[in-house]
Design a protein around this motif. Structure first.
Motif, PDB file in Angstrom:
ATOM      1  N   GLY A 108      -5.702  -7.169  -7.304  1.00  0.00           N
ATOM      2  CA  GLY A 108      -5.919  -6.307  -6.142  1.00  0.00           C
ATOM      3  C   GLY A 108      -4.619  -5.853  -5.523  1.00  0.00           C
ATOM      4  N   ARG A 109      -3.643  -6.755  -5.446  1.00  0.00           N
ATOM      5  CA  ARG A 109      -2.338  -6.396  -4.907  1.00  0.00           C
ATOM      6  C   ARG A 109      -1.660  -5.337  -5.771  1.00  0.00           C
ATOM      7  N   ARG A 110      -1.748  -5.493  -7.084  1.00  0.00           N
ATOM      8  CA  ARG A 110      -1.157  -4.499  -7.991  1.00  0.00           C
ATOM      9  C   ARG A 110      -1.867  -3.150  -7.868  1.00  0.00           C
ATOM     10  N   ALA A 111      -3.200  -3.191  -7.713  1.00  0.00           N
ATOM     11  CA  ALA A 111      -3.946  -1.938  -7.563  1.00  0.00           C
ATOM     12  C   ALA A 111      -3.546  -1.229  -6.275  1.00  0.00           C
ATOM     13  N   LEU A 112      -3.376  -1.979  -5.186  1.00  0.00           N
ATOM     14  CA  LEU A 112      -2.952  -1.360  -3.930  1.00  0.00           C
ATOM     15  C   LEU A 112      -1.540  -0.778  -4.040  1.00  0.00           C
ATOM     16  N   GLN A 113      -0.656  -1.483  -4.721  1.00  0.00           N
ATOM     17  CA  GLN A 113       0.694  -0.944  -4.915  1.00  0.00           C
ATOM     18  C   GLN A 113       0.664   0.312  -5.755  1.00  0.00           C
ATOM     19  N   LEU A 115      -1.829   2.467  -5.920  1.00  0.00           N
ATOM     20  CA  LEU A 115      -2.377   3.534  -5.088  1.00  0.00           C
ATOM     21  C   LEU A 115      -1.349   4.036  -4.074  1.00  0.00           C
ATOM     22  N   ARG A 116      -0.512   3.155  -3.561  1.00  0.00           N
ATOM     23  CA  ARG A 116       0.528   3.573  -2.619  1.00  0.00           C
ATOM     24  C   ARG A 116       1.567   4.458  -3.308  1.00  0.00           C
TER      25      ARG A 116
END
Length: 119
Positions: A108-113, A115-116
């Motif tokens: 999830g953290r990688r996906a948010l990064q 997307l940013r």
């Protein structure tokens, strides 16, 4: 001077290496059997000892789980062998769950990064 073909050279080089003995393939099986025997002996010794250690370690954990999931269940104090055989898979499932949660959180953290960065 005699010339060697490529195939003869490989055979000559292969003879310079140490060969495995016939029993080397059985080493993991023998080690596993001795590990199981040692585990059974230790569990039997713990179960016949006068001091019941693992039962007191397992009781609070089992009491909390029973009160949450099965409110009418009666929690009993187990002997060393029974408690150990319950405690090992329980701890294993706990650590697998923690690892799964960490893995999902990292994804999830990688996906948010990701997307940013795309914005």
């Amino acid at each position: 001077m005699r010339s060697c073909s490529h195939r003869e050279f490989e055979i000559i080089e292969a003879e310079n290496f140490a060969r495995a003995s016939g029993s080397s393939g059985l080493y993991p099986a023998v080690l596993s059997v001795w590990g199981i025997v040692a585990f059974v002996v230790i569990v039997d010794w713990l179960d016949t000892s006068a001091v019941q250690i693992f039962g007191y370690v397992l009781y609070p954990l089992e009491y909390v789980i029973n009160s949450v999931l099965f409110p009418h269940a009666v929690t009993q104090l187990h002997g060393n062998a029974t408690a150990l055989l319950i405690l090992i898979p329980t701890l294993g499932m706990f650590f697998v769950g923690v690892a799964a949660i960490r893995h999902v959180a990292e994804g999830g953290r990688r996906a948010l990064q990701f997307l940013r960065r795309t914005r």
